[in-house]
Design an enzyme around this catalytic site. Sequence first.
Site, short mmCIF file in Angstrom:
data_model
loop_
_atom_site.label_atom_id
_atom_site.label_comp_id
_atom_site.label_asym_id
_atom_site.label_seq_id
_atom_site.Cartn_x
_atom_site.Cartn_y
_atom_site.Cartn_z
N ASP A 1 -7.39 5.02 -7.53
CA ASP A 1 -5.98 5.25 -7.21
C ASP A 1 -5.18 5.07 -8.49
O ASP A 1 -4.87 3.95 -8.90
CB ASP A 1 -5.51 4.28 -6.11
CG ASP A 1 -4.04 4.48 -5.79
OD1 ASP A 1 -3.54 3.83 -4.85
OD2 ASP A 1 -3.38 5.28 -6.49
N LYS B 1 4.09 9.45 -9.00
CA LYS B 1 5.03 8.91 -9.99
C LYS B 1 5.25 9.83 -11.20
O LYS B 1 5.92 10.84 -11.09
CB LYS B 1 4.58 7.50 -10.39
CG LYS B 1 4.57 6.53 -9.16
CD LYS B 1 4.17 5.14 -9.53
CE LYS B 1 3.87 4.29 -8.31
NZ LYS B 1 5.07 3.75 -7.64
N TYR C 1 -2.64 -1.89 -3.40
CA TYR C 1 -1.77 -1.14 -2.48
C TYR C 1 -1.97 0.35 -2.73
O TYR C 1 -1.99 0.80 -3.88
CB TYR C 1 -0.30 -1.51 -2.75
CG TYR C 1 0.71 -0.73 -1.94
CD1 TYR C 1 1.53 0.22 -2.57
CD2 TYR C 1 0.87 -0.93 -0.58
CE1 TYR C 1 2.48 0.94 -1.84
CE2 TYR C 1 1.82 -0.21 0.16
CZ TYR C 1 2.62 0.73 -0.48
OH TYR C 1 3.54 1.44 0.26
P1 KE4 Z 1 4.24 6.37 -2.73
O1 KE4 Z 1 3.85 6.83 -1.34
O2 KE4 Z 1 5.19 5.19 -2.70
O3 KE4 Z 1 4.69 7.51 -3.62
O4 KE4 Z 1 2.92 5.85 -3.46
C1 KE4 Z 1 2.16 4.84 -2.85
C2 KE4 Z 1 1.32 4.14 -3.90
C3 KE4 Z 1 -0.04 4.41 -3.96
N1 KE4 Z 1 -0.84 3.83 -4.89
C4 KE4 Z 1 -0.32 2.97 -5.80
C5 KE4 Z 1 -1.23 2.35 -6.81
C6 KE4 Z 1 1.07 2.65 -5.79
O5 KE4 Z 1 1.56 1.78 -6.71
C7 KE4 Z 1 1.91 3.24 -4.83
C8 KE4 Z 1 3.40 2.92 -4.72
N2 KE4 Z 1 3.86 1.87 -5.56
C9 KE4 Z 1 5.02 1.14 -5.09
C10 KE4 Z 1 5.38 0.12 -6.18
N3 KE4 Z 1 4.52 -0.98 -6.21
C11 KE4 Z 1 6.16 2.03 -4.75
C12 KE4 Z 1 7.49 1.32 -4.60
C13 KE4 Z 1 7.98 1.37 -3.18
O6 KE4 Z 1 7.15 1.25 -2.23
O7 KE4 Z 1 9.20 1.53 -3.02
#
Ligand code: KE4
Length: 429
Positions: free
Chosen positions: A239, A267, A144
């Site tokens: 990523d 994060k 993801y």
């Molecule tokens: P954000 O746009 O949510 O800040 O980041 C996206 C993203 C990109 N790449 C990786 C490897 C990620 O894990 C994420 C976001 N992770 C999720 C948790 N699995 C965020 C939680 C959510 O969507 O509320």
Amino acid sequence: MNITRSKELFTEAQKYIPGGVNSPVRAFKSVGGDPLFIERGEAAHMYDTDGNAYIDYIGSWGPHLFGHNPTFIMEALYKAMENGTSFGAPTEMEVKMAKLITELVPSVERVRMVNSGTEATMSAIRAARGHTGKEKFIKFEGCYHGHADYFLIKAGSGALTLGVPTSPGVTKGNAADTLLADFNDIESVKKVVAANKGEVAAIIIEPIAGNMGVIPATNEFLTQLRQICDEEGIVLIFDEVMTGFRVAAGGAQEVLGITPDLSTFGKIIGGGLPVGAFGGKREIMETIAPVGPVYQAGTLSGNPLAMSAGYAALKYIQDNPQVYTDLEEKSKFLNDGLADNLKQLGKNYYMTRIGSMSCMFFTEEEVTDFQSAVKSDTALYGRYFNEMLKRGVYLAPAQFEAMFVSTAHTRSDLEHTIKAHYEALKAII
Ligand code: KE4
């Protein structure tokens, strides 16, 4: 457990917010029950609006490497607030932050701050396309990278594994340039590259996947991936939104010993505030405006509050490398305890752990990719989640996520968790 106030707030929230939450995974849809509304966090604990206390293993989905409200981050934030919240103009703190990231992650020669992991990954893909003049990119099933349209794609049919949208609203046009390969399967990558010769701008991967549960890419796979990118003129993007500064000061690329061309972060680099970043080779990053023609922008990118909190977090890491020894000790103690429980209960659920991110899959088969991960019994995970919640342990409300230990977790937190894990499993199997 009294959760009256959470229920009231959830009813109210659904009048104004789709599903009552600002991010779907928070809705507890895959584990059942209604989401708890959290009032405050303190160290490794969170307290909901009914006063119930939980040991927190979500850590805001990764940012809280030091637990909630660490003094050194809060002090930096309070100090920054005295000067104002945002200027829309360059500040010294942005320079310090960028310099620090290049010091901690040697592959990053230039870095641009953004406001989320999604912005970071979508911008990295655009930079790779701008740099190579090619349009397609390869992602891996189960990884993801945020919710930009061209990431919300799953493997379509056919040898070319052309992507098909996983979500309404994502157009076929957007899916057309997204190609799918299988995580830890280099032959699947070779097949896709060969079928799209000369058209692939980038390959993006979570080097340690944290969104299909926690599954590390093998060193052999990443080495061959690096080789293919070198041979084919493809930009390799790691990523590291989740793994960056989580598994080591230099991220997964330090642990796994493979150097990407671009990396994305999020994060932890925000210290709990909204921040993302993408960076890497100077020649690629300088395709980005205003130096190059690839447009990328953001009103609050590099804003002083987020930079102050993020800088405090990363500076603490730079000045206290023993953070990772501490995290390793705590995470190993916890994982060993959980593994002991499984042995006592005669269960062989597959467990993975890299540093302070881990996962227990409700399957007894080895998990190395998306296909093996989805064999997990998600219904059983839901029951486990709720049994743990009842015992004051707050895990990710979905099987295909990570469990995060912070430096704030105490030995008694970990012992409580191990005991709760034993009782929770006993209650459901
Ligand atoms: P954000 O746009 O949510 O800040 O980041 C996206 C993203 C990109 N790449 C990786 C490897 C990620 O894990 C994420 C976001 N992770 C999720 C948790 N699995 C965020 C939680 C959510 O969507 O509320």
